[in-house]
Design a protein around this motif. Structure first.
Motif, PDB file in Angstrom:
ATOM      1  N   PRO A  17      43.342  24.527  29.978  1.00  0.00           N
ATOM      2  CA  PRO A  17      41.954  24.502  29.500  1.00  0.00           C
ATOM      3  C   PRO A  17      41.756  23.686  28.224  1.00  0.00           C
ATOM      4  CG  PRO A  17      42.613  26.739  30.077  1.00  0.00           C
ATOM      5  CD  PRO A  17      43.858  25.905  30.038  1.00  0.00           C
ATOM      6  N   LYS A 101      40.331  18.335  37.369  1.00  0.00           N
ATOM      7  CA  LYS A 101      39.842  19.605  36.822  1.00  0.00           C
ATOM      8  C   LYS A 101      40.128  20.743  37.795  1.00  0.00           C
ATOM      9  CE  LYS A 101      37.956  18.404  32.870  1.00  0.00           C
ATOM     10  NZ  LYS A 101      38.449  18.940  31.580  1.00  0.00           N
ATOM     11  N   GLY A 105      42.505  23.967  37.192  1.00  0.00           N
ATOM     12  CA  GLY A 105      42.109  25.341  37.473  1.00  0.00           C
ATOM     13  C   GLY A 105      43.168  26.062  38.290  1.00  0.00           C
ATOM     14  N   TYR A 171      35.664  36.006  42.520  1.00  0.00           N
ATOM     15  CA  TYR A 171      36.526  35.834  41.346  1.00  0.00           C
ATOM     16  C   TYR A 171      37.417  37.052  41.090  1.00  0.00           C
ATOM     17  CZ  TYR A 171      34.314  31.578  39.470  1.00  0.00           C
ATOM     18  OH  TYR A 171      33.888  30.290  39.262  1.00  0.00           O
ATOM     19  N   PHE A 189      36.866  23.343  38.037  1.00  0.00           N
ATOM     20  CA  PHE A 189      37.902  24.157  37.399  1.00  0.00           C
ATOM     21  C   PHE A 189      37.841  25.581  37.947  1.00  0.00           C
ATOM     22  CE2 PHE A 189      39.801  26.745  34.052  1.00  0.00           C
ATOM     23  CZ  PHE A 189      40.930  26.012  33.711  1.00  0.00           C
ATOM     24  N   GLY A 190      36.605  26.105  38.110  1.00  0.00           N
ATOM     25  CA  GLY A 190      36.435  27.453  38.645  1.00  0.00           C
ATOM     26  C   GLY A 190      36.956  27.581  40.067  1.00  0.00           C
ATOM     27  N   VAL A 193      40.736  27.691  39.839  1.00  0.00           N
ATOM     28  CA  VAL A 193      41.248  28.978  39.359  1.00  0.00           C
ATOM     29  C   VAL A 193      41.304  29.989  40.508  1.00  0.00           C
ATOM     30  CG1 VAL A 193      40.734  30.969  37.892  1.00  0.00           C
ATOM     31  CG2 VAL A 193      40.567  28.674  36.950  1.00  0.00           C
TER      32      VAL A 193
END
Length: 297
Positions: A17, A101, A105, A171, A189-190, A193
């Motif tokens: 990050p 990105k 993640g 999530y 990025f999300g 992840v």
């Protein structure tokens, strides 16, 4: 004296990050500028660059992450065994910034199982093999976040009990709060992840929850905002209860708990703000229907 040798980064998930993907390391000559997303040939083989500037380069190789001084990295690229074969051999490929990105993640979310275990292949091959899904998930997550942000003021129950409940399920294994910003980089990025936290085999199932969310919004929008039948916006007591029950059922089948009372409050909000709900539906429609149509062919 500062060593120019590579240094192993034991916890890359903490570093990701913080990296700047927009800086470059200028080598000149046939090498030009090195930057995030490039795979280059160095003296010890292929290296995927995560961040590069005039001071430091962060790269990965065979699933492990390293930090090296720009001077040391440049020297090892310039002395690569294949350098005499020219630029085409030295610069293997480049990954777009948004895809970098997403990969960052994955690293950030894969701390428990490891980045190499998630991708199971070379970085570039992983991106090429999964690019279609990544593009789809990026579009869908961005559309959901955009519609969610728009509805926060107009339909707070729908925002909280529908959008946030589904997103928290998506999530589920991710530490930290849901993103409020909706830039392409933050969304990518999300997505990464989530993929990193559950692994690439389970990621499709997790993102299918967004399709369920769209189906519920579509059902409400069609029922209250798109009909041209006179009096269609008025529900009988039985229709009202049946619609609430259907919403609750769809979400529970996807593992998202919604109380009957919350479903009825959502219906009330839609009846009071049909124009806003229609706008939110339009934000979602292109991201979801295009992929549904593609799969149907």
């Amino acid at each position: 004296m500062l060593s120019n040798d590579p240094v192993l980064v034991p916890h890359p998930e903490k570093l990701m990050p913080l990296l700047n993907t927009r800086t470059v390391l200028n080598l000149g000559g046939i090498w030009g500028a090195l930057s995030s997303g490039q795979t280059v040939m160095a003296s010890d083989g292929r290296r995927f660059i995560w961040s590069a500037d005039s001071m430091t380069v962060v790269y990965s190789q065979q699933g492990k992450f390293y930090s090296q001084t720009a001077k040391g990295f440049a020297g090892e690229v310039r002395t690569a065994p294949m350098v005499q074969a020219g630029r085409s051999a030295t610069f293997m490929a480049r990954v777009a910034e948004v895809e970098v990105k997403l990969l960052m993640g994955i690293v950030a979310g894969a701390s428990a199982v490891g980045f190499a275990a998630v991708i199971g292949t070379e970085v570039l091959e992983f991106v090429v093999e999964n690019r279609e899904n990544f593009n789809k998930w990026n579009e869908q997550l961005r559309a959901v976040l955009k519609a969610r942000s728009f509805l926060k003021i107009h339909t707070p129950v729908m925002y909280d009990k529908l959008f946030d409940s589904v997103l928290k399920q998506v999530y589920r294994d991710v530490k930290g709060k849901l993103p409020d910003a909706i830039t392409p980089e933050i969304v990518a990025f999300g997505v990464g992840v989530i993929v990193g936290s559950v692994g690439k085999k389970l990621a499709a199932g997790r993102f299918s929850l967004l399709v369920v969310l769209f189906a519920v919004v579509e059902q409400l929008a069609v029922r209250f905002t798109l009909s041209v039948v006179p009096g269609a916006l008025t529900l009988t007591k039985e229709q009202y209860a049946k619609l609430a029950e259907e919403i609750v059922r769809k979400l529970r089948e996807a593992g998202v708990t919604l109380e009957d009372s919350d479903a009825k409050r959502i219906i009330d909000e839609v009846q009071q703000h049909p124009k806003e709900v229609k706008q939110a539906f339009e934000m979602l429609k292109s991201a979801f229907q295009s992929h549904v149509q593609t799969q149907a062919r």
